[in-house]
Design an enzyme around this catalytic site. Structure first.
Site, mmCIF file in Angstrom:
data_model
loop_
_atom_site.group_PDB
_atom_site.id
_atom_site.type_symbol
_atom_site.label_atom_id
_atom_site.label_comp_id
_atom_site.label_asym_id
_atom_site.label_seq_id
_atom_site.Cartn_x
_atom_site.Cartn_y
_atom_site.Cartn_z
ATOM 1 N N LYS A 148 -10.236 41.952 -10.503
ATOM 2 C CA LYS A 148 -9.291 42.311 -10.014
ATOM 3 C C LYS A 148 -8.303 42.566 -11.296
ATOM 4 O O LYS A 148 -8.642 42.339 -12.359
ATOM 5 C CB LYS A 148 -8.671 40.783 -9.275
ATOM 6 C CG LYS A 148 -7.920 40.007 -10.421
ATOM 7 C CD LYS A 148 -7.266 38.837 -9.507
ATOM 8 C CE LYS A 148 -6.130 38.301 -10.478
ATOM 9 N NZ LYS A 148 -5.354 37.166 -10.250
ATOM 10 N N LYS B 95 3.711 29.841 -11.492
ATOM 11 C CA LYS B 95 3.399 29.266 -12.900
ATOM 12 C C LYS B 95 4.731 28.488 -13.321
ATOM 13 O O LYS B 95 5.813 28.309 -12.554
ATOM 14 C CB LYS B 95 3.501 30.551 -13.661
ATOM 15 C CG LYS B 95 2.407 31.352 -13.579
ATOM 16 C CD LYS B 95 2.254 32.569 -14.513
ATOM 17 C CE LYS B 95 0.988 33.452 -14.455
ATOM 18 N NZ LYS B 95 -0.159 32.804 -14.209
ATOM 19 N N LYS C 31 -15.247 29.558 -4.613
ATOM 20 C CA LYS C 31 -15.151 28.026 -4.998
ATOM 21 C C LYS C 31 -16.089 27.503 -3.663
ATOM 22 O O LYS C 31 -16.064 27.764 -2.590
ATOM 23 C CB LYS C 31 -13.976 27.553 -4.644
ATOM 24 C CG LYS C 31 -13.070 27.964 -6.021
ATOM 25 C CD LYS C 31 -11.688 27.645 -5.946
ATOM 26 C CE LYS C 31 -10.838 28.046 -7.346
ATOM 27 N NZ LYS C 31 -11.542 27.176 -8.344
ATOM 28 N N ARG D 96 -16.798 48.721 -26.617
ATOM 29 C CA ARG D 96 -16.243 49.702 -27.591
ATOM 30 C C ARG D 96 -16.456 49.145 -29.048
ATOM 31 O O ARG D 96 -16.350 49.891 -30.166
ATOM 32 C CB ARG D 96 -15.001 50.210 -27.392
ATOM 33 C CG ARG D 96 -15.106 51.467 -26.491
ATOM 34 C CD ARG D 96 -13.805 52.278 -26.708
ATOM 35 N NE ARG D 96 -12.594 51.165 -26.764
ATOM 36 C CZ ARG D 96 -11.312 51.647 -26.392
ATOM 37 N NH1 ARG D 96 -11.104 52.968 -26.543
ATOM 38 N NH2 ARG D 96 -10.357 50.856 -26.731
ATOM 39 N N GLU E 241 0.418 26.448 -10.845
ATOM 40 C CA GLU E 241 -0.205 26.311 -12.344
ATOM 41 C C GLU E 241 0.893 25.846 -12.900
ATOM 42 O O GLU E 241 2.064 25.994 -13.010
ATOM 43 C CB GLU E 241 -0.449 28.032 -12.811
ATOM 44 C CG GLU E 241 -1.527 28.340 -12.037
ATOM 45 C CD GLU E 241 -1.662 29.854 -12.523
ATOM 46 O OE1 GLU E 241 -2.221 30.386 -13.364
ATOM 47 O OE2 GLU E 241 -1.150 30.967 -11.994
ATOM 48 N N HIS F 123 -12.174 35.621 -7.289
ATOM 49 C CA HIS F 123 -13.125 34.256 -7.484
ATOM 50 C C HIS F 123 -12.848 33.120 -6.641
ATOM 51 O O HIS F 123 -13.428 31.908 -6.649
ATOM 52 C CB HIS F 123 -13.114 33.908 -9.022
ATOM 53 C CG HIS F 123 -11.724 33.447 -9.732
ATOM 54 N ND1 HIS F 123 -10.777 34.326 -9.742
ATOM 55 C CD2 HIS F 123 -10.891 32.298 -9.552
ATOM 56 C CE1 HIS F 123 -9.536 33.639 -10.410
ATOM 57 N NE2 HIS F 123 -10.076 32.177 -10.083
ATOM 58 N N HIS G 292 -5.548 36.211 -3.704
ATOM 59 C CA HIS G 292 -6.196 34.790 -3.510
ATOM 60 C C HIS G 292 -5.491 34.092 -2.555
ATOM 61 O O HIS G 292 -6.373 33.524 -1.468
ATOM 62 C CB HIS G 292 -5.838 34.013 -4.812
ATOM 63 C CG HIS G 292 -6.550 34.622 -6.153
ATOM 64 N ND1 HIS G 292 -7.662 35.166 -6.185
ATOM 65 C CD2 HIS G 292 -5.937 34.789 -7.333
ATOM 66 C CE1 HIS G 292 -7.830 35.629 -7.183
ATOM 67 N NE2 HIS G 292 -6.801 35.330 -7.978
ATOM 68 N N ASP H 119 -0.252 39.701 -8.110
ATOM 69 C CA ASP H 119 -1.282 39.064 -9.099
ATOM 70 C C ASP H 119 -1.861 37.939 -8.180
ATOM 71 O O ASP H 119 -3.056 37.598 -8.597
ATOM 72 C CB ASP H 119 -0.619 38.461 -10.324
ATOM 73 C CG ASP H 119 -1.701 37.842 -11.225
ATOM 74 O OD1 ASP H 119 -2.509 38.620 -11.638
ATOM 75 O OD2 ASP H 119 -1.397 36.910 -11.717
HETATM 76 P P1 NAD Z 1 -10.153 42.051 -22.542
HETATM 77 O O1 NAD Z 1 -9.002 42.940 -23.000
HETATM 78 O O2 NAD Z 1 -10.446 40.857 -23.250
HETATM 79 O O3 NAD Z 1 -11.425 42.854 -22.801
HETATM 80 C C1 NAD Z 1 -11.682 44.337 -22.583
HETATM 81 C C2 NAD Z 1 -12.990 44.761 -22.752
HETATM 82 O O4 NAD Z 1 -13.103 46.315 -22.503
HETATM 83 C C3 NAD Z 1 -13.409 44.538 -24.338
HETATM 84 O O5 NAD Z 1 -14.865 44.166 -24.345
HETATM 85 C C4 NAD Z 1 -13.351 46.208 -24.854
HETATM 86 O O6 NAD Z 1 -14.360 46.579 -25.699
HETATM 87 C C5 NAD Z 1 -13.581 46.953 -23.510
HETATM 88 N N1 NAD Z 1 -13.074 48.235 -23.697
HETATM 89 C C6 NAD Z 1 -11.908 48.786 -23.782
HETATM 90 N N2 NAD Z 1 -11.880 50.358 -23.593
HETATM 91 C C7 NAD Z 1 -13.234 50.319 -23.230
HETATM 92 C C8 NAD Z 1 -13.923 51.583 -23.265
HETATM 93 N N3 NAD Z 1 -13.138 52.810 -23.190
HETATM 94 N N4 NAD Z 1 -15.003 51.775 -22.993
HETATM 95 C C9 NAD Z 1 -15.853 50.658 -22.873
HETATM 96 N N5 NAD Z 1 -15.176 49.255 -22.960
HETATM 97 C C10 NAD Z 1 -14.089 49.282 -23.393
HETATM 98 O O7 NAD Z 1 -10.014 42.067 -20.964
HETATM 99 P P2 NAD Z 1 -10.374 40.779 -19.895
HETATM 100 O O8 NAD Z 1 -9.389 39.868 -20.339
HETATM 101 O O9 NAD Z 1 -11.817 40.453 -20.345
HETATM 102 O O10 NAD Z 1 -10.395 41.227 -18.684
HETATM 103 C C11 NAD Z 1 -11.251 42.239 -18.228
HETATM 104 C C12 NAD Z 1 -11.168 42.478 -16.596
HETATM 105 O O11 NAD Z 1 -10.998 41.409 -15.855
HETATM 106 C C13 NAD Z 1 -9.564 43.191 -16.492
HETATM 107 O O12 NAD Z 1 -9.818 44.069 -15.248
HETATM 108 C C14 NAD Z 1 -8.837 41.776 -15.926
HETATM 109 O O13 NAD Z 1 -7.790 42.130 -14.993
HETATM 110 C C15 NAD Z 1 -9.877 41.133 -15.288
HETATM 111 N N6 NAD Z 1 -9.702 39.760 -15.238
HETATM 112 C C16 NAD Z 1 -9.678 38.804 -16.241
HETATM 113 C C17 NAD Z 1 -9.265 37.384 -16.080
HETATM 114 C C18 NAD Z 1 -9.360 36.656 -17.510
HETATM 115 O O14 NAD Z 1 -9.306 35.290 -17.290
HETATM 116 N N7 NAD Z 1 -9.504 37.107 -18.675
HETATM 117 C C19 NAD Z 1 -9.170 36.988 -14.809
HETATM 118 C C20 NAD Z 1 -9.344 37.811 -13.792
HETATM 119 C C21 NAD Z 1 -9.461 38.970 -13.896
#
Ligand code: NAD
Length: 484
Positions: free
Chosen positions: A148, A331, A182, A51, A216, A178, A240, A235
């Site tokens: 997830k 954690k 591994k 976005r 962790e 993920h 996992h 979580d």
């Molecule tokens: P984030 O909040 O950093 O990023 C969210 C992204 O979604 C941004 O690019 C934002 O622009 C986009 N977005 C928000 N609303 C939107 C919309 N209406 N239309 C289009 N795009 C939109 O989130 P993240 O940490 O990158 O996590 C993303 C997913 O991955 C989540 O489901 C999270 O649970 C999962 N996840 C993340 C991690 C991690 O390490 N960050 C680990 C495991 C799982």
């Protein structure tokens, strides 16, 4: 030994949430490594979709910065990085509105694999699936990768499965865990089913118990808001740790193919006994100053969410009846260390004096921070002092056995994304597996809620609440030390 990289055909990968944390830390650095290895060719296209207002140039800079930060070795491959950035473009897309969808549909190439990575908040998964379908992007060459958490209980997971199934076939849905990507986790299957040595011993007759630890050392960090609504059971345990349990406990599948493997994993989950309240301990870390306690970090003084959970699981089937599985995750523990330990029984009779000591074989599968497999065997202590027994590791550290180059294997995300492109679902969770896992964890969570259960406090840097130690002590066993 030189690793064999098999290039994949050119494909398109659209990353929804392409400006997010996961894209920055894991997805792009991983894709770049696969590009450097030659697995991804120059005709592939990566399309960031989010976005934020950005043009292609701005987005490429975002990706370059991410790669430089999270894959510092990129500094030695400037030319490669520039070539990689040329594959990248950006489209402003709103999952909840019409913005960007026509543009996405216009550039779609029906002759190649099109993967759509849902790296956005889970509440958007259904909308993304619906709009992809509406714009003709759910055809047979299309696949979706779902991050997830997959639901927060059985009901929401079922609903999400239903919504996705309206627009995509199960063979097009890749639910990521993920941990399954591994190298060592996959090696676990190679060790069990590629050798004659272990499988005959892999049952309650020879295995005393199994411990799975995912520890962790960090706290909830910036994810406090999300985490406080989730907790360790949802979580980590539901996905996992249960996935690891399944791989350890499953029967040999007839073939190493997605449904054969996933059928066997599902049978394990269905054979799990319900967890009684006496068999589970939940905790919440305390701390001060820099290492503030959980409640301070999440900004909720009354939070009853657990940052630690330990439990004893029993699998009621012929193979495992009588062999408990002890699982724990948390954690702010002593170290960041994840491992599975298969602890074999004592030899039935010792021919040596008591002075020699009694020892057990332990097969340890190390997942984090360094991957490797270690088998503890008993030998005679060298020297003239008579027959004294000691344990020594038969260490199968990949880096030593294979040489550093060969052991520089892809990280979990890279491997899993390549599996998506190749159309291999073996390491992804099937819808019914996820539901079965929730069906096992839901009653526990419901009971905590009914009882108004408060998690037990534990100190930062330790191994969780004392009651978690008791979970094993009362069975005459003890947890292994949490050590990286
Ligand atoms: P984030 O909040 O950093 O990023 C969210 C992204 O979604 C941004 O690019 C934002 O622009 C986009 N977005 C928000 N609303 C939107 C919309 N209406 N239309 C289009 N795009 C939109 O989130 P993240 O940490 O990158 O996590 C993303 C997913 O991955 C989540 O489901 C999270 O649970 C999962 N996840 C993340 C991690 C991690 O390490 N960050 C680990 C495991 C799982």
């Amino acid at each position: 030994m030189v690793s064999r990289v098999i290039p994949v055909d050119p494909f398109d990968l659209v990353i929804f949430g392409g400006t997010g944390d996961l894209a920055r830390r894991k997805i792009y650095p991983g894709l770049f490594r696969r590009f450097c290895s030659g697995q991804i060719g120059p005709e592939t296209r990566f399309i960031g979709a989010a976005r934020t207002e950005l043009d292609n140039k701005g987005y490429r800079k975002f990706v370059a910065d991410a790669i430089n930060e999270f894959y510092p070795e990129a500094a030695n491959s400037r030319k490669k990085l520039n070539a990689f950035l040329k594959l990248i473009s950006y489209i402003l897309v709103d999952a909840l509105g019409e913005t960007g969808w026509d543009q996405l549909a216009d550039i779609a190439d029906a002759d190649r694999v099109q993967a759509f990575y849902f790296s956005v908040a889970p509440r958007l998964f259904g909308d993304l699936a619906k709009r992809l379908h509406k714009h003709g992007l759910a055809e047979d060459n299309c696949r979706i990768v779902v991050e997830k958490p997959f639901g927060r209980d059985l009901e929401s997971a079922r609903e999400l499965n239903r919504v996705l199934a309206r627009h995509f076939g199960e063979h097009q849905i890749y639910r990521i865990d993920h941990y399954l990507g591994k190298e060592t986790v996959q090696n676990l299957m190679a060790i069990r089913f590629g050798n004659m040595l272990f499988e005959p011993l892999w049952n309650s007759q020879y295995v005393d118990h199994i411990q799975i630890t995912v520890a962790e050392s960090v706290g909830v960090g910036g994810r406090g808001d999300y985490y406080d609504r989730s907790g360790a059971m949802r979580d980590m345990m539901q996905n996992h740790l249960m996935q690891l349990l399944c791989l350890i406990a499953m029967e040999p599948p007839a073939k190493f193919n997605p449904d054969a493997v996933r059928d066997e994993k599902l049978k394990v989950i269905r054979a799990l006994d319900p967890v009684g309240m006496d068999d589970i301990v939940r905790g919440q870390y305390e701390g001060t100053g820099d290492r503030a306690g959980y409640r301070i970090q999440v900004g909720n003084r009354d939070s009853t969410t657990e940052s630690f959970v330990a439990l004893r699981a029993n699998i009621s089937n012929w193979r495992w009846a009588g062999t408990p599985f002890y699982l724990r995750t948390g954690k702010r523990l002593r170290d960041r260390a994840s491992e599975i330990a298969v602890v074999f029984k004592d030899a039935p009779h010792s021919i040596f004096d008591e002075d020699a000591g009694r020892h057990r074989n332990i097969l340890t599968i190390k997942l984090q921070p360094n991957e490797g497999i270690e088998l503890g065997v008993t030998i005679k202590e060298p020297g003239p002092g008579g027959m004294r027994l000691i344990d020594v590791p038969l260490d199968m550290s990949f880096a030593e056995a294979l040489g550093p180059e060969e052991a520089d294997f892809p990280d979990a995300y890279e491997r899993l994304i390549m599996d998506v492109i190749r159309g291999n679902q073996t390491l992804f969770m099937r819808g019914d597996e996820v539901e079965a896992a929730w069906a096992w964890t839901d009653p526990v969570i419901a009971e905590w809620e009914t009882l108004g259960d408060e998690p037990l406090p534990y100190v930062t840097g330790g191994s969780g609440p004392d009651e978690a130690l008791m979970l094993m002590h009362r069975d005459g066993r003890r947890w292994r030390e949490i050590k990286a």
